[in-house]
Design an enzyme around this catalytic site. Structure first.
Site, mmCIF file in Angstrom:
data_model
loop_
_atom_site.group_PDB
_atom_site.id
_atom_site.type_symbol
_atom_site.label_atom_id
_atom_site.label_comp_id
_atom_site.label_asym_id
_atom_site.label_seq_id
_atom_site.Cartn_x
_atom_site.Cartn_y
_atom_site.Cartn_z
ATOM 1 N N SER A 8 0.836 -1.187 0.000
ATOM 2 C CA SER A 8 0.000 0.000 0.000
ATOM 3 C C SER A 8 0.875 1.243 0.000
ATOM 4 O O SER A 8 2.008 1.217 0.478
ATOM 5 C CB SER A 8 -0.895 -0.017 1.252
ATOM 6 O OG SER A 8 -1.761 1.089 1.265
ATOM 7 N N ASP A 9 0.337 2.320 -0.532
ATOM 8 C CA ASP A 9 0.991 3.619 -0.440
ATOM 9 C C ASP A 9 -0.068 4.660 -0.159
ATOM 10 O O ASP A 9 -1.184 4.585 -0.686
ATOM 11 C CB ASP A 9 1.754 3.966 -1.733
ATOM 12 C CG ASP A 9 2.582 5.215 -1.562
ATOM 13 O OD1 ASP A 9 3.437 5.245 -0.645
ATOM 14 O OD2 ASP A 9 2.376 6.187 -2.313
#
Length: 188
Positions: free
Chosen positions: A69-70
């Site tokens: 995830s970012d």
């Protein structure tokens, strides 16, 4: 086997809330926005790059499912990454003060033969902050290492006048969308 390609203790804590077993992976990828890249394209690319880096560490596991995830804070089409220092954190918070910004979180599940992804965009409205409030918050150290120089789950929650979207997404991993992706994958 589910792997979490992240150094973030927040993401590990959030994923634990879903009740799934996982193995953390320590990955590092460049987080530099490319010329002409939209904020959405940037956050999606970085999350995908993290998943690919994680999968590269799991080559021997043919059943590997890597979650990455970012999260980025975006104001006026500018991506606010992690502050370089206290002055940078103060400048970011001063710009966010009294304004509504977006928090974009991209989630990727990647295996050797398939991938799934989601992009969650939340709107966060900050109250107007005094320079004293900003300085006190920064002095406490919480903004360091946080996109946009704040942690919604920490002392900065008092600055949030309104949130539309995913609270856990603003923290770094949108749990509803992540659970949906894991169900589609067959991990839950």
């Amino acid at each position: 086997m589910l792997y979490l390609a992240s150094r973030s203790p927040r993401r590990a804590e959030l994923l634990t809330r879903l009740g799934v077993a996982f193995v953390p992976l320590d990955v590092e990828v460049p987080e530099t926005r490319q010329t002409g890249e939209t904020p959405q394209d940037y956050v999606v690319r970085v999350a995908r790059d993290k998943a690919q880096a994680g999968l590269a560490l799991c080559q021997a596991d043919v059943q590997a499912c890597v979650l990455a995830s970012d999260t980025e804070v975006v104001l006026d089409d500018e991506v606010f990454g992690k502050p370089a220092d206290a002055d940078d954190a103060q400048a970011m918070l001063a710009r966010l003060s009294g304004r509504t910004h977006q928090v974009m979180t991209s989630v990727w599940l990647l295996g050797h033969q398939r991938d799934l992804s989601a992009l969650v965009v939340s709107e966060v409205s900050f109250a107007s902050l005094s320079s004293r409030q900003i300085a006190d918050y920064v002095a406490g150290g919480e903004p360091m290492g946080k996109a946009g120089a704040y942690a919604i789950q920490g002392r900065a929650e008092q600055f949030v006048a309104h949130l539309s979207g995913s609270y856990s997404g603003v923290m770094g991993l949108p749990l509803y969308q992540t659970a949906q992706l894991l169900r589609q994958w067959g991990e839950r």
